[in-house]
Design an enzyme around this catalytic site. Structure first.
Site, PDB file in Angstrom:
ATOM      1  N   HIS A  70      10.283 -24.011   9.003  1.00 22.53           N
ATOM      2  CA  HIS A  70       9.312 -24.685   9.869  1.00 22.53           C
ATOM      3  C   HIS A  70       7.873 -24.572   9.375  1.00 22.53           C
ATOM      4  O   HIS A  70       7.103 -25.517   9.510  1.00 22.53           O
ATOM      5  CB  HIS A  70       9.373 -24.113  11.291  1.00 22.53           C
ATOM      6  CG  HIS A  70      10.672 -24.394  11.982  1.00 22.53           C
ATOM      7  ND1 HIS A  70      10.836 -24.234  13.344  1.00 22.53           N
ATOM      8  CD2 HIS A  70      11.871 -24.812  11.518  1.00 22.53           C
ATOM      9  CE1 HIS A  70      12.077 -24.548  13.679  1.00 22.53           C
ATOM     10  NE2 HIS A  70      12.728 -24.890  12.577  1.00 22.53           N
ATOM     11  N   ASP A 128       0.876  -1.179   0.000  1.00 21.71           N
ATOM     12  CA  ASP A 128       0.000   0.000   0.000  1.00 21.71           C
ATOM     13  C   ASP A 128       0.912   1.227   0.000  1.00 21.71           C
ATOM     14  O   ASP A 128       2.137   1.113  -0.189  1.00 21.71           O
ATOM     15  CB  ASP A 128      -1.006  -0.046   1.159  1.00 21.71           C
ATOM     16  CG  ASP A 128      -0.389   0.207   2.535  1.00 21.71           C
ATOM     17  OD1 ASP A 128       0.848   0.379   2.616  1.00 21.71           O
ATOM     18  OD2 ASP A 128      -1.129   0.218   3.527  1.00 21.71           O
ATOM     19  N   THR A 170       2.677  -1.353   8.858  1.00 12.37           N
ATOM     20  CA  THR A 170       3.070  -2.272   9.935  1.00 12.37           C
ATOM     21  C   THR A 170       3.298  -3.699   9.446  1.00 12.37           C
ATOM     22  O   THR A 170       3.895  -4.506  10.162  1.00 12.37           O
ATOM     23  CB  THR A 170       1.962  -2.344  10.996  1.00 12.37           C
ATOM     24  OG1 THR A 170       0.767  -2.819  10.348  1.00 12.37           O
ATOM     25  CG2 THR A 170       1.696  -0.986  11.638  1.00 12.37           C
ATOM     26  N   HIS A 202       8.029 -30.947  10.827  1.00 13.07           N
ATOM     27  CA  HIS A 202       7.248 -29.729  10.598  1.00 13.07           C
ATOM     28  C   HIS A 202       6.065 -29.983   9.661  1.00 13.07           C
ATOM     29  O   HIS A 202       5.059 -29.286   9.731  1.00 13.07           O
ATOM     30  CB  HIS A 202       8.143 -28.631  10.030  1.00 13.07           C
ATOM     31  CG  HIS A 202       9.310 -28.313  10.910  1.00 13.07           C
ATOM     32  ND1 HIS A 202       9.152 -27.812  12.174  1.00 13.07           N
ATOM     33  CD2 HIS A 202      10.644 -28.476  10.726  1.00 13.07           C
ATOM     34  CE1 HIS A 202      10.339 -27.655  12.737  1.00 13.07           C
ATOM     35  NE2 HIS A 202      11.266 -28.061  11.873  1.00 13.07           N
ATOM     36  N   CYS A 219       3.119  -3.092   4.070  1.00 21.02           N
ATOM     37  CA  CYS A 219       2.293  -1.927   4.404  1.00 21.02           C
ATOM     38  C   CYS A 219       3.008  -1.191   5.537  1.00 21.02           C
ATOM     39  O   CYS A 219       4.201  -1.395   5.743  1.00 21.02           O
ATOM     40  CB  CYS A 219       0.858  -2.328   4.752  1.00 21.02           C
ATOM     41  SG  CYS A 219       0.628  -3.380   6.190  1.00 21.02           S
TER      42      CYS A 219
HETATM   43  C1  RB5 Z   1      -2.198   2.672   6.451  1.00 22.26           C
HETATM   44  O1  RB5 Z   1      -2.290   3.892   7.102  1.00 22.26           O
HETATM   45  C2  RB5 Z   1      -1.848   1.582   7.430  1.00 22.26           C
HETATM   46  O2  RB5 Z   1      -2.942   1.325   8.235  1.00 22.26           O
HETATM   47  C3  RB5 Z   1      -1.400   0.348   6.723  1.00 22.26           C
HETATM   48  O3  RB5 Z   1      -0.275   0.624   5.947  1.00 22.26           O
HETATM   49  C4  RB5 Z   1      -1.016  -0.834   7.595  1.00 22.26           C
HETATM   50  O4  RB5 Z   1      -0.112  -0.463   8.574  1.00 22.26           O
HETATM   51  C5  RB5 Z   1      -2.141  -1.619   8.132  1.00 22.26           C
HETATM   52  O5  RB5 Z   1      -1.967  -2.613   8.829  1.00 22.26           O
END
Ligand code: RB5
Length: 152
Positions: free
Chosen positions: A98, A8, A67, A133, A65
């Site tokens: 694994h 994203d 996180t 595994h 993304c």
């Molecule tokens: C976008 O702002 C953010 O929510 C996305 O990149 C991600 O971290 C979602 O899990």
């Protein structure tokens, strides 16, 4: 090996870094976006990558993304996907050996491009160990098969 990659708007820099890495490793890939001129929704990018992996059109997927969490949650909704959210090199190796993870998720607001490159290189080049595994991964697949049947 063929890889599908997407991010994203929160993961563009690492996506470019990993594409460069795959060029260096002579790994072919398809880039499924985003164009990211504006804010986008990560499920719109996680599902197409996950579906290509699940169908066998590509061997592995990489999703980035902010996180890595949203991408991994979405990808793991697709039957047959074992998406691992990884931010360290030990886990990158372990999840291939694994878990036979078939998608790697990372968060660009969590780690920098250098560590992301190291993680992706290890993940892309480490084989599944099978053996003990396999029994565990098979249990996940069996559970998935039963629960999918119930909802159909
Ligand atoms: C976008 O702002 C953010 O929510 C996305 O990149 C991600 O971290 C979602 O899990």
């Amino acid at each position: 090996m063929k890889v599908a990659i997407a991010s994203d708007h929160g993961g563009v820099k690492i996506r470019e870094e990993i594409k460069q890495l795959m060029d260096e490793l002579n790994i072919s890939y398809v880039d499924l976006g985003c164009e990211c001129n504006e804010s986008v929704d990560y499920p719109d990018y996680a599902f197409p990558v996950a579906e290509k992996v699940a169908s066998g059109e590509v061997d592995k997927g990489i999703l980035i993304c902010g996180t890595g969490i949203g991408m991994s949650i979405a990808a793991n909704k697709v039957k047959g996907i074992r998406c691992a959210l990884v931010h360290d090199t030990f886990s990158a190796k372990a999840t291939r050996e694994h878990n036979d993870s078939n998608i790697l998720a990372m968060g660009e607001r969590v780690i920098g491009p250098g560590l992301a490159r190291d993680i992706a290189k290890i993940w892309l080049t480490t084989d599944y160990e099978g053996g003990r595994h396999k029994r565990r991964v098979d249990k996940i697949s069996s559970y998935e098969a039963v629960t999918t049947d119930q909802s159909e």
